[in-house]
Design a protein around this motif. Structure first.
Motif, PDB file in Angstrom:
ATOM      1  N   SER A 174       0.812  -1.217   0.000  1.00  0.00           N
ATOM      2  CA  SER A 174       0.000   0.000   0.000  1.00  0.00           C
ATOM      3  C   SER A 174       0.845   1.265   0.000  1.00  0.00           C
ATOM      4  O   SER A 174       0.495   2.252  -0.673  1.00  0.00           O
ATOM      5  N   LEU A 175       1.970   1.271   0.716  1.00  0.00           N
ATOM      6  CA  LEU A 175       2.819   2.466   0.741  1.00  0.00           C
ATOM      7  C   LEU A 175       3.377   2.756  -0.643  1.00  0.00           C
ATOM      8  O   LEU A 175       3.397   3.914  -1.091  1.00  0.00           O
ATOM      9  N   ALA A 176       3.832   1.729  -1.356  1.00  0.00           N
ATOM     10  CA  ALA A 176       4.359   1.912  -2.705  1.00  0.00           C
ATOM     11  C   ALA A 176       3.273   2.418  -3.645  1.00  0.00           C
ATOM     12  O   ALA A 176       3.534   3.244  -4.532  1.00  0.00           O
ATOM     13  N   LYS A 177       2.041   1.948  -3.458  1.00  0.00           N
ATOM     14  CA  LYS A 177       0.938   2.434  -4.290  1.00  0.00           C
ATOM     15  C   LYS A 177       0.684   3.912  -4.051  1.00  0.00           C
ATOM     16  O   LYS A 177       0.386   4.659  -4.999  1.00  0.00           O
ATOM     17  N   ARG A 178       0.799   4.354  -2.809  1.00  0.00           N
ATOM     18  CA  ARG A 178       0.605   5.781  -2.521  1.00  0.00           C
ATOM     19  C   ARG A 178       1.690   6.624  -3.174  1.00  0.00           C
ATOM     20  O   ARG A 178       1.407   7.679  -3.764  1.00  0.00           O
ATOM     21  N   TYR A 179       2.960   6.182  -3.093  1.00  0.00           N
ATOM     22  CA  TYR A 179       4.048   6.894  -3.766  1.00  0.00           C
ATOM     23  C   TYR A 179       3.822   6.909  -5.279  1.00  0.00           C
ATOM     24  O   TYR A 179       4.029   7.932  -5.950  1.00  0.00           O
TER      25      TYR A 179
END
Length: 298
Positions: A168-173
Motif C-alpha cells: 500500500s505504501l508503494a501504491k501511494r508513492y
C-alpha cells in the motif's frame, strides 16, 4: 554512498542526467534502463543488491525526472532515439552489463541488437515480446487517459492493474508520482503506447536475432501482463537466453516484497556474477510450451 552526478549530451540534441554509484569491489559496470513513466528512483531496491558488487549507472530519459530541466520537449522521442541514447551512455561509461525494467526492455533490445562492444550480459525484468489480452486492455485504457490528461484515473488504473501486487505504501508513492507528471510526459507515453498498439511488432523479435550476448529474462509468476510463458517466445530468436520466474511476484518484482527482492537478487547476481553464490542459489531455468499462433508485440 552518494552518486556522482553528470549531465551528458547525446545525439547532439538531448542532455541526460546520470547517477554513477561506484562499488567498493566492482565486478563490472551495470547500466540500468527505466520503465515507462518511471525515474531513477524506481531502481532503489535493485541498486541495494547491485552496488556492493558492481558499479551502477542510472539515468533519466530526456523527458523525465532529473533530465527534464535540461531539454525542450518539442516532440515525442522515438524508441530508436531511446536506443541510440542508451548506446551512447553505454559507450561513455564503458558498461559491460545491462539491466532493464518493463518497457525499458524495448530500447534495451534495440540497443543490444546493434552489438555494443563492451556489453557481456543483459537482464530484462518484467518484459514480454507479446501484448496479451490483459496488457492490451491496460494499454488501451491507459492511452485514452494519457491523451486526456486524466491524472488521477491513470494513477488508479496503474495501481489496480500492473501495480496490483505492490504494498500500500508503494501504491501511494506511485499515485503521487503519476499525478505530478508534466503534460509532455503524458504526451510521450501516449505516443509510445499508440505505436505499440498499431505497429507490426514482429520487429522486436526479429531484431533480437542480432543479439549475441546472453540475456536473462526475469518475470513474476503472478504477473498477468508480462507473463513468464510469454517471455519465453524469445527462445525462437535469441541464441543465448535464460528464464527465471519469481515466485509470488507480480509485475514490479523486487519492489513488492522482501521475498520477491531476495529471489530477484539471487537471480540477477547468480547470473551476472555466479561466483558470488555458486551452485547453492543458481537459478533454475524452466521452459514452457509455446503457442505458435500467439500475437507478437514489443
Amino acid at each position: 554512498m552518494k552518486p556522482e552526478h553528470q549531465v551528458i549530451e547525446t545525439l547532439g540534441m538531448f542532455r541526460i542526467h546520470t547517477h554513477y554509484y561506484a562499488s567498493p569491489a566492482p565486478r563490472g559496470t551495470v547500466m540500468l534502463v527505466n520503465g515507462s513513466l518511471a525515474t531513477m528512483a524506481a531502481f532503489a531496491q535493485t541498486l541495494r543488491f547491485l552496488q556492493p558488487h558492481f558499479n551502477v549507472v542510472l539515468f533519466d530519459a530526456p523527458y523525465a525526472g532529473e533530465s527534464k530541466a535540461h531539454n525542450t520537449h518539442q516532440r515525442p522521442i522515438t524508441k530508436e532515439q531511446e536506443a541510440s541514447i542508451l548506446l551512447e551512455l553505454i559507450a561513455h561509461f564503458q558498461a559491460d552489463h545491462l539491466l532493464s525494467f518493463s518497457w525499458g526492455g524495448a530500447s534495451a533490445l534495440l540497443a543490444l541488437s546493434q552489438r555494443p562492444p563492451t556489453i557481456r550480459k543483459a537482464v530484462l525484468m518484467a518484459f514480454s515480446p507479446l501484448i496479451n489480452s490483459a496488457m492490451r486492455g491496460y494499454l488501451e485504457s491507459g492511452v485514452d487517459l494519457l491523451m486526456n490528461y486524466e491524472r488521477r484515473k491513470l494513477a488508479l488504473l496503474m495501481n489496480e492493474t500492473i501495480g496490483e501486487h505492490l504494498p500500500s505504501l508503494a501504491k501511494r508513492y506511485n499515485f503521487r508520482h503519476i499525478i505530478s507528471l508534466a503534460d509532455h510526459e503524458y504526451q510521450q507515453m501516449a505516443f509510445h503506447i499508440s505505436q505499440l498498439l498499431t505497429q507490426d511488432n514482429h520487429c522486436y523479435l526479429m531484431d533480437s536475432a542480432n543479439i549475441e550476448v546472453p540475456v536473462l529474462f526475469i518475470n513474476g509468476d503472478q504477473d498477468r501482463y508480462t507473463t513468464p510463458a510469454d517471455a519465453q517466445h524469445f527462445n525462437r530468436y535469441l541464441r543465448h537466453c535464460s528464464f527465471v520466474s519469481v515466485s509470488g511476484a507480480g509485475h514490479f518484482l523486487d519492489m513488492e516484497s522482501r521475498e520477491a527482492w531476495t529471489q530477484t537478487r539471487e537471480a540477477v547476481l547468480g547470473y551476472l556474477a555466479p561466483q558470488l553464490f555458486g551452485a547453492v542459489t543458481r537459478p533454475i531455468y524452466t521452459r514452457i510450451t509455446l503457442d505458435q499462433n500467439a500475437p507478437l508485440a514489443g
